[in-house]
Design a protein around this motif. Structure first.
Motif: not given
Length: 277
Positions: A53-57, A71-84
């Protein structure tokens, strides 16, 4: 003919000796197809690992850098903080001016910096119109008016974001939302493509219909192409330059024809004059 979802089912059918399998075709760009694949695998079946999921994000951030963290977090199944955190680590040299939120709206990434830029322009060229300053700084004329008022009152161009000031900022944001009449009366700089896309993303009739959302996604892709044109053209292999050039010219023709058709549907349109033009 890439399999976006159901690879294991496909191979199971093949091992059974099946000659047919039910499928649903999706005709869309590779970047959109990848997002669809991630979303499908996050929702059902064997869950993707955290590293997957991290690689996908990270890949979605590269292909859709203007998307918000949520938006990215919702698509990849991660938290917004992780995407940030992923976005910070990417160190992208050409970070877009706006990010597209889950509600379909484009929002500026560096609103405070734009206010400071507007303040510099107002100090160096006090005779400039609000619209001109807004165009140069990348903010709305009403925000320029607020910056100008704050400067005249001896305040900082960027308001504080706590307590009462935060509430005032929220109220101002609501006041700046486009409404019928105000939007048409305000007008739009036709040479400012990001502003045009932003304005269309505020249009409920487009956001609430399937074809309207398709139009917004197409414009969104062109906005990315405009902002990343140098990198995109540099990625084209030498033996495919002529093919890509022909495809790009065809895209231009398609949009030209679409523009003519949209223009012909405008009330009061003079078809004869349009033909002459």
């Amino acid at each position: 003919m890439a399999i976006l979802d159901g690879v294991h089912r496909f191979h199971a059918a093949h091992l059974r000796g099946d000659t047919d399998i039910a499928v649903r075709f999706c005709d869309e760009p590779l970047e959109q197809a990848f997002v669809r694949t991630v979303r499908e695998n996050v929702r059902h079946g064997l869950p993707l690992t955290h590293s997957d999921r991290t690689a996908a994000a990270a890949r979605i951030l590269r292909t859709h850098p203007h998307w918000s963290d949520r938006s990215v977090a919702r698509a990849a199944g991660l938290s917004p903080k992780s995407v940030a955190e992923l976005r910070k680590g990417a160190r992208q040299a050409t970070d877009p001016m706006h990010r597209l939120g889950r509600d379909g709206r484009l929002r500026p990434v560096d609103a405070d910096q734009r206010r400071r830029r507007a303040a510099e322009i107002l100090r160096s060229a006090p005779g400039s119109s609000l619209r001109e300053v807004g165009r140069r700084a990348g903010i709305s004329p009403s925000t320029v008016r607020d910056v100008k008022r704050r400067i005249e009152n001896g305040q900082e161009p960027v308001p504080e974001r706590d307590g009462e000031s935060r509430g005032a900022a929220r109220r101002k944001e609501e006041e700046e939302k486009p409404s019928k009449g105000r939007e048409s009366a305000r007008g739009t700089d036709l040479s400012d493509f990001p502003a045009l896309v932003k304005r269309l993303c505020h249009e409920p009739s487009l956001r609430n219909s399937a074809d309207g959302r398709l139009l917004l996604r197409l414009l969104d892709l062109h906005l990315v192409a405009q902002q990343s044109a140098a990198r995109i053209t540099a990625a084209v292999p030498a033996h495919q330059i002529a093919t890509v050039a022909v495809a790009a010219a065809r895209c231009r023709q398609i949009w030209h024809e679409m523009a003519a058709e949209v223009e012909s549907n405008r009330p009061g349109h003079d078809a004869t004059a349009a033909t002459k033009n």
